[in-house]
Design an enzyme around this catalytic site. Structure first.
Site, PDB file in Angstrom:
ATOM      1  N   CYS A  38     -23.071 -11.594  -9.137  1.00  0.00           N
ATOM      2  CA  CYS A  38     -22.768 -11.108  -7.794  1.00  0.00           C
ATOM      3  C   CYS A  38     -21.801 -12.114  -7.189  1.00  0.00           C
ATOM      4  CB  CYS A  38     -24.048 -11.008  -6.971  1.00  0.00           C
ATOM      5  SG  CYS A  38     -23.793 -10.536  -5.247  1.00  0.00           S
ATOM      6  N   CYS A  41     -20.318 -22.372   7.403  1.00  0.00           N
ATOM      7  CA  CYS A  41     -21.760 -22.318   7.183  1.00  0.00           C
ATOM      8  C   CYS A  41     -22.563 -23.064   8.234  1.00  0.00           C
ATOM      9  CB  CYS A  41     -22.092 -22.852   5.791  1.00  0.00           C
ATOM     10  SG  CYS A  41     -23.840 -22.623   5.359  1.00  0.00           S
ATOM     11  N   CYS A  78     -27.907 -28.561   3.815  1.00  0.00           N
ATOM     12  CA  CYS A  78     -27.054 -28.503   2.623  1.00  0.00           C
ATOM     13  C   CYS A  78     -25.982 -29.596   2.695  1.00  0.00           C
ATOM     14  CB  CYS A  78     -26.394 -27.140   2.505  1.00  0.00           C
ATOM     15  SG  CYS A  78     -25.347 -26.967   1.031  1.00  0.00           S
ATOM     16  N   CYS A 112     -32.259 -11.181  -7.100  1.00  0.00           N
ATOM     17  CA  CYS A 112     -30.998 -11.916  -7.019  1.00  0.00           C
ATOM     18  C   CYS A 112     -31.268 -13.220  -6.298  1.00  0.00           C
ATOM     19  CB  CYS A 112     -29.944 -11.092  -6.267  1.00  0.00           C
ATOM     20  SG  CYS A 112     -28.336 -11.914  -6.087  1.00  0.00           S
ATOM     21  N   ARG A 152     -20.291  -4.363  -1.798  1.00  0.00           N
ATOM     22  CA  ARG A 152     -21.291  -4.446  -0.733  1.00  0.00           C
ATOM     23  C   ARG A 152     -20.690  -4.929   0.576  1.00  0.00           C
ATOM     24  NH1 ARG A 152     -25.303  -8.217  -2.526  1.00  0.00           N
ATOM     25  NH2 ARG A 152     -26.351  -6.492  -3.554  1.00  0.00           N
ATOM     26  N   CYS A 176     -32.746 -10.304  -2.535  1.00  0.00           N
ATOM     27  CA  CYS A 176     -31.883 -11.468  -2.721  1.00  0.00           C
ATOM     28  C   CYS A 176     -32.481 -12.651  -1.962  1.00  0.00           C
ATOM     29  CB  CYS A 176     -30.485 -11.176  -2.198  1.00  0.00           C
ATOM     30  SG  CYS A 176     -29.736  -9.687  -2.909  1.00  0.00           S
ATOM     31  N   CYS A 206     -18.915 -26.500   3.644  1.00  0.00           N
ATOM     32  CA  CYS A 206     -18.253 -25.194   3.806  1.00  0.00           C
ATOM     33  C   CYS A 206     -18.048 -24.910   5.292  1.00  0.00           C
ATOM     34  CB  CYS A 206     -19.076 -24.096   3.162  1.00  0.00           C
ATOM     35  SG  CYS A 206     -19.441 -24.392   1.407  1.00  0.00           S
TER      36      CYS A 206
END
Length: 327
Positions: free
Chosen positions: A202, A74, A67, A142, A274, A111, A71
């Site tokens: 979400c 991550c 990616c 999702c 959640r 998901c 972040c």
């Protein structure tokens, strides 16, 4: 008989006639004595949900690593040396096989996450096919694929995608300390595109990234004050990953974590709250307090994207001890 004429039942609500939460109202609620906060949260929870039913979701990483975002939490960022190899998008047959296993194991929502800044045009045909194949199994669907423009959101909605996950991670003021390759406004733009397309949202955040308590409260104020609050609010506890900038972040205390779960329940009373990443580091007692505070959804399965998660047997025993049933 319990006397519910307690000021905690009416304290710190938005002003009469207003749906908006102020930072001050949310903060004063967050700082209530712990027992009062949990009583308030459990009371709100019982008004909107069966307190002993928990929704089970399963998360599959359908495209790992590489990616371009930076972040700080991550393991899949190309900016960090975590030893994670990038992969191509998983083929539909394998995804369907894994989704069927999840359904047969009790999950009702599936998901799927891809480590992208945003999906490319060449990816969309495959993503649409995946959505249709998983929905054919009778599961809610999702996805989290990074940023979306309106055309992409419309196409995913037309394919039948039920939820789109795009976390804001933290408060707007602290966000630049976590990510520099996109802005907080970019996050909100994607949420608006998803909502306008007709999909459910979400969206939650991560606790324990070095932020202050006020940042956690501000994050919930942002979510609760969206034109429509998210239908699903994942609350993550940071899992420190070697090779990431947040690998040495000090862990958040259990009581502080439970307070945010309770505040999310009160501020977004009809949303599913959640317990997401970090359950593997929580004791049964901490998870029990989270359920008491209004959490009513968890991820099941041994992994969450690239991080660990409690095994099926551990969750089965916990549910049995607490008298909880899967939705």
């Amino acid at each position: 008989m319990l006397d519910v004429r307690d000021e905690t039942m009416t304290a710190a609500m938005p002003p009469a006639g207003s749906a908006a939460w102020s930072r001050e109202a949310a903060w004063s609620l967050y700082k209530l004595p712990f027992n009062d906060l949990l009583f308030r949260a459990q009371s709100v929870h019982r008004q909107n949900f069966d307190p002993n039913r928990v929704q089970l979701s399963k998360l599959l990483n359908i495209k790992t690593g590489g990616c371009p975002e930076d972040c700080g939490y991550c393991s899949q960022s190309s900016h960090h040396s975590t030893g994670l190899a990038a992969s191509k998008l998983m083929d539909v047959e394998r995804i369907v096989t894994e989704a069927r296993k999840a359904r047969d194991g009790g999950a009702t929502r599936y998901c799927m996450g891809a480590a992208w800044r945003n999906p490319k045009p060449r990816d969309m045909d495959a993503i649409v096919e995946i959505v249709g194949a998983v929905k054919a199994l009778g599961l809610e669907t999702c996805m989290t694929l990074g940023m979306l423009d309106r055309a992409q959101s419309d196409r995913l909605c037309a394919a039948g995608l039920d939820y789109y996950n795009h976390n804001i991670d933290t408060s707007e003021s602290y966000y630049p300390q976590v990510t520099s390759t996109r802005t907080f406004s970019d996050r909100l733009d994607t949420l608006e595109n998803v909502r306008q397309s007709g999909m459910k949202v979400c969206c939650g955040g991560i606790l324990g990234m070095g932020e202050q308590e006020a940042d956690r409260v501000d994050m919930l104020v942002t979510l609760a004050n969206l034109p429509e609050p998210p239908e699903s609010v994942p609350i993550n506890m940071l899992i420190p990953i070697a090779g990431t900038p947040l690998a040495e972040a000090a862990p958040i205390g259990s009581i502080e974590f439970v307070r945010i779960v309770a505040l999310a329940r009160i501020m977004m009373p009809t949303s599913y709250v959640r317990l997401s990443a970090g359950r593997s580091a929580m004791s049964d007692e901490t998870q029990a307090l989270c359920f008491l505070a209004g959490a009513n959804s968890i991820f099941v399965g041994d992994t969450l994207l690239t991080a660990g998660n409690p095994e099926h047997e551990a969750d089965r025993k916990l549910f049995q001890r607490l008298g909880l049933q899967a939705i």
